[in-house]
Design a protein around this motif. Structure first.
Motif, PDB file in Angstrom:
ATOM      1  N   ARG A  15      29.227 106.332  21.010  1.00  0.00           N
ATOM      2  CA  ARG A  15      29.160 107.433  21.981  1.00  0.00           C
ATOM      3  C   ARG A  15      29.361 108.782  21.290  1.00  0.00           C
ATOM      4  O   ARG A  15      28.813 109.797  21.722  1.00  0.00           O
ATOM      5  N   GLY A  16      30.117 108.785  20.211  1.00  0.00           N
ATOM      6  CA  GLY A  16      30.348 110.028  19.486  1.00  0.00           C
ATOM      7  C   GLY A  16      29.105 110.562  18.795  1.00  0.00           C
ATOM      8  O   GLY A  16      29.069 111.733  18.406  1.00  0.00           O
ATOM      9  N   ARG A  17      28.087 109.732  18.659  1.00  0.00           N
ATOM     10  CA  ARG A  17      26.843 110.168  18.025  1.00  0.00           C
ATOM     11  C   ARG A  17      25.835 110.727  19.036  1.00  0.00           C
ATOM     12  O   ARG A  17      24.787 111.245  18.637  1.00  0.00           O
ATOM     13  N   VAL A  18      26.142 110.594  20.302  1.00  0.00           N
ATOM     14  CA  VAL A  18      25.235 111.127  21.326  1.00  0.00           C
ATOM     15  C   VAL A  18      25.257 112.652  21.258  1.00  0.00           C
ATOM     16  O   VAL A  18      26.321 113.264  21.246  1.00  0.00           O
ATOM     17  N   PRO A  19      24.086 113.293  21.188  1.00  0.00           N
ATOM     18  CA  PRO A  19      24.068 114.765  21.114  1.00  0.00           C
ATOM     19  C   PRO A  19      24.670 115.404  22.359  1.00  0.00           C
ATOM     20  O   PRO A  19      24.731 114.789  23.425  1.00  0.00           O
ATOM     21  N   GLU A  20      25.154 116.638  22.204  1.00  0.00           N
ATOM     22  CA  GLU A  20      25.819 117.326  23.320  1.00  0.00           C
ATOM     23  C   GLU A  20      24.931 117.425  24.546  1.00  0.00           C
ATOM     24  O   GLU A  20      25.420 117.391  25.689  1.00  0.00           O
ATOM     25  N   ARG A  21      23.645 117.570  24.328  1.00  0.00           N
ATOM     26  CA  ARG A  21      22.740 117.688  25.467  1.00  0.00           C
ATOM     27  C   ARG A  21      22.543 116.351  26.172  1.00  0.00           C
ATOM     28  O   ARG A  21      21.910 116.277  27.230  1.00  0.00           O
ATOM     29  N   GLY A  22      23.039 115.265  25.564  1.00  0.00           N
ATOM     30  CA  GLY A  22      22.895 113.946  26.146  1.00  0.00           C
ATOM     31  C   GLY A  22      21.552 113.320  25.819  1.00  0.00           C
ATOM     32  O   GLY A  22      20.781 113.836  24.999  1.00  0.00           O
ATOM     33  N   LEU A  23      21.268 112.194  26.434  1.00  0.00           N
ATOM     34  CA  LEU A  23      20.014 111.477  26.242  1.00  0.00           C
ATOM     35  C   LEU A  23      19.231 111.451  27.541  1.00  0.00           C
ATOM     36  O   LEU A  23      19.810 111.489  28.627  1.00  0.00           O
ATOM     37  N   ARG A  24      17.930 111.391  27.432  1.00  0.00           N
ATOM     38  CA  ARG A  24      17.113 111.215  28.622  1.00  0.00           C
ATOM     39  C   ARG A  24      17.355 109.822  29.198  1.00  0.00           C
ATOM     40  O   ARG A  24      17.954 108.967  28.557  1.00  0.00           O
ATOM     41  N   SER A  25      16.865 109.604  30.401  1.00  0.00           N
ATOM     42  CA  SER A  25      17.183 108.361  31.110  1.00  0.00           C
ATOM     43  C   SER A  25      16.786 107.116  30.315  1.00  0.00           C
ATOM     44  O   SER A  25      17.540 106.147  30.245  1.00  0.00           O
ATOM     45  N   LYS A  26      15.608 107.138  29.684  1.00  0.00           N
ATOM     46  CA  LYS A  26      15.177 105.969  28.915  1.00  0.00           C
ATOM     47  C   LYS A  26      16.017 105.801  27.651  1.00  0.00           C
ATOM     48  O   LYS A  26      16.334 104.684  27.246  1.00  0.00           O
ATOM     49  N   GLY A  27      16.378 106.923  27.035  1.00  0.00           N
ATOM     50  CA  GLY A  27      17.254 106.853  25.881  1.00  0.00           C
ATOM     51  C   GLY A  27      18.624 106.321  26.266  1.00  0.00           C
ATOM     52  O   GLY A  27      19.250 105.567  25.516  1.00  0.00           O
ATOM     53  N   ALA A  28      19.099 106.707  27.450  1.00  0.00           N
ATOM     54  CA  ALA A  28      20.382 106.210  27.944  1.00  0.00           C
ATOM     55  C   ALA A  28      20.324 104.702  28.167  1.00  0.00           C
ATOM     56  O   ALA A  28      21.323 103.997  27.978  1.00  0.00           O
ATOM     57  N   VAL A 200      42.328 103.624   3.063  1.00  0.00           N
ATOM     58  CA  VAL A 200      42.133 104.786   3.958  1.00  0.00           C
ATOM     59  C   VAL A 200      43.278 105.773   3.795  1.00  0.00           C
ATOM     60  O   VAL A 200      43.062 106.990   3.708  1.00  0.00           O
ATOM     61  N   THR A 201      44.510 105.269   3.729  1.00  0.00           N
ATOM     62  CA  THR A 201      45.671 106.149   3.560  1.00  0.00           C
ATOM     63  C   THR A 201      45.587 106.906   2.240  1.00  0.00           C
ATOM     64  O   THR A 201      45.868 108.112   2.177  1.00  0.00           O
ATOM     65  N   ALA A 202      45.181 106.219   1.178  1.00  0.00           N
ATOM     66  CA  ALA A 202      45.046 106.881  -0.132  1.00  0.00           C
ATOM     67  C   ALA A 202      44.013 107.993  -0.067  1.00  0.00           C
ATOM     68  O   ALA A 202      44.214 109.082  -0.634  1.00  0.00           O
ATOM     69  N   ALA A 203      42.905 107.757   0.630  1.00  0.00           N
ATOM     70  CA  ALA A 203      41.873 108.782   0.774  1.00  0.00           C
ATOM     71  C   ALA A 203      42.414 109.990   1.528  1.00  0.00           C
ATOM     72  O   ALA A 203      42.168 111.143   1.137  1.00  0.00           O
ATOM     73  N   GLN A 204      43.156 109.741   2.587  1.00  0.00           N
ATOM     74  CA  GLN A 204      43.730 110.847   3.369  1.00  0.00           C
ATOM     75  C   GLN A 204      44.727 111.652   2.545  1.00  0.00           C
ATOM     76  O   GLN A 204      44.706 112.890   2.561  1.00  0.00           O
ATOM     77  N   GLU A 205      45.595 110.945   1.821  1.00  0.00           N
ATOM     78  CA  GLU A 205      46.614 111.628   1.019  1.00  0.00           C
ATOM     79  C   GLU A 205      45.966 112.423  -0.114  1.00  0.00           C
ATOM     80  O   GLU A 205      46.355 113.558  -0.403  1.00  0.00           O
ATOM     81  N   PRO A 222      36.439 106.804  11.321  1.00  0.00           N
ATOM     82  CA  PRO A 222      36.604 108.254  11.458  1.00  0.00           C
ATOM     83  C   PRO A 222      37.632 108.825  10.487  1.00  0.00           C
ATOM     84  O   PRO A 222      37.438 109.908   9.945  1.00  0.00           O
ATOM     85  N   ALA A 223      38.721 108.085  10.253  1.00  0.00           N
ATOM     86  CA  ALA A 223      39.765 108.573   9.345  1.00  0.00           C
ATOM     87  C   ALA A 223      39.246 108.664   7.916  1.00  0.00           C
ATOM     88  O   ALA A 223      39.500 109.655   7.216  1.00  0.00           O
ATOM     89  N   LEU A 224      38.511 107.656   7.467  1.00  0.00           N
ATOM     90  CA  LEU A 224      37.964 107.683   6.112  1.00  0.00           C
ATOM     91  C   LEU A 224      36.890 108.750   5.986  1.00  0.00           C
ATOM     92  O   LEU A 224      36.815 109.459   4.978  1.00  0.00           O
ATOM     93  N   ALA A 225      36.061 108.876   7.016  1.00  0.00           N
ATOM     94  CA  ALA A 225      35.001 109.881   6.991  1.00  0.00           C
ATOM     95  C   ALA A 225      35.581 111.289   6.923  1.00  0.00           C
ATOM     96  O   ALA A 225      35.083 112.152   6.201  1.00  0.00           O
ATOM     97  N   ALA A 226      36.655 111.527   7.677  1.00  0.00           N
ATOM     98  CA  ALA A 226      37.266 112.859   7.709  1.00  0.00           C
ATOM     99  C   ALA A 226      37.880 113.233   6.367  1.00  0.00           C
ATOM    100  O   ALA A 226      37.923 114.412   6.002  1.00  0.00           O
ATOM    101  N   ALA A 227      38.338 112.233   5.615  1.00  0.00           N
ATOM    102  CA  ALA A 227      38.983 112.500   4.325  1.00  0.00           C
ATOM    103  C   ALA A 227      37.980 112.613   3.187  1.00  0.00           C
ATOM    104  O   ALA A 227      38.324 113.101   2.110  1.00  0.00           O
TER     105      ALA A 227
END
Length: 291
Positions: A15-28, A200-205, A222-227
């Motif tokens: 769901r986090g990859r859905v663009p802010e404008r959302g998806l059209r009905s068929k895409g949904a 993951v913790t090592a990457a964050q630190e 998300p935690a690994l990606a953010a680090a």
């Protein structure tokens, strides 16, 4: 399977990859199938996914692109990795349902994964990672469990190329190594499937301490990606209880090969020095012929 309530869960990721404008009905409709039938669609063709969603194949492709992928096969590969990462080892084996001899099936899966990796891996990521290693004071490579084989191969070749590298797989040793990380260092986090928390913790630190962090994984949390500064997405699906290490090893070798081109003279001197010591220690069964 993980649920929407979990910030690191499968549904939250999608769901986090859905663009802010959302998806059209068929895409949904396509999205709903992805959310409700992840196992089925992760092994389906675009045509089969379209049939499940009641749309045409073009809509499936457009939805994949709207979610940030190049197309259905790109989305499907990460979808399957995310789905499998939500399962226990016995559940993974059940989900595979591979018929016939697993030895041959494993080799075929690795060949398919290498072909996929060749098509989708951006070579600029290899250059960026290699150049970061070359510019760093030292590189810490974190790889636990069976992933240590990938980290060990990378660390060995980074050292041979003439650069400082440490491979860590013990958690106590890892904590000590992270305590010494400084700005300008590089940390490479290698983990697949459900990911090791210590990695993951090592990457964050390391990120918090000003180091450059690169991740080799099949589906970054998300935690690994953010680090991480860069994520090298590597297919790692196997045919039994555990992920394949072959694509990860291929990327480790590719990084080392790229690193050898950053400063060829430095790498040549390092390899010549190592060769001299191999001879003195009589490490090799066959000694090189000398003119």
């Amino acid at each position: 399977m993980t649920t929407d309530a979990e910030p690191d869960g499968f549904e939250s990721w999608l769901r986090g990859r859905v663009p802010e404008r959302g998806l059209r009905s068929k895409g949904a409709s396509v999205l709903q199938v992805l959310l409700t039938q992840p196992r089925r669609v992760s092994y389906s063709s675009a045509a089969e996914a379209a049939e499940l969603a009641g749309v045409n194949v073009a809509t499936v492709s457009r939805t994949a692109q709207a979610l940030g992928f190049s197309g259905w096969s790109d989305l499907q590969q990460e979808l399957r990795a995310r789905y499998l990462s939500s399962l226990s080892a016995p559940e993974v084996a059940a989900a595979q349902q591979t018929e016939g001899e697993l030895g041959g099936a494993s080799m075929r899966r690795d060949l398919e994964s290498l072909a996929l990796l060749t098509r989708r891996l951006d070579e600029q990521l290899l250059r960026t990672t290699a150049e970061a290693i070359a510019q760093s004071r030292r590189t810490v490579i974190v790889a636990n469990g069976s992933y240590f084989s990938v980290g060990s191969a990378l660390g060995h070749n980074v050292q041979l190329a003439g650069y400082e590298a440490t491979v860590v797989h013990d958690d106590a040793e890892l904590a000590n190594a992270v305590s010494r990380i400084e700005p300008g260092d590089v940390l490479i986090a290698i983990s697949f499937w459900r990911l090791y928390q210590s990695t993951v913790t090592a990457a964050q630190e390391a990120h918090d301490r000003g180091a450059r962090v690169f991740a080799l994984t099949d589906a970054a949390s998300p935690a690994l990606a953010a680090a991480s500064e860069q994520i090298l997405l590597i297919p790692a699906e196997g045919v039994a209880f555990f992920p394949s290490l072959v694509p990860g090893l291929a990327v480790a070798q590719a990084i080392a090969a790229q690193l050898s081109t950053v400063d060829p003279d430095r790498t040549r001197r390092s390899i010549e020095a190592a060769e001299t010591q191999w001879s003195r220690f009589r490490l090799l069964h066959r000694q090189p012929r000398r003119d």
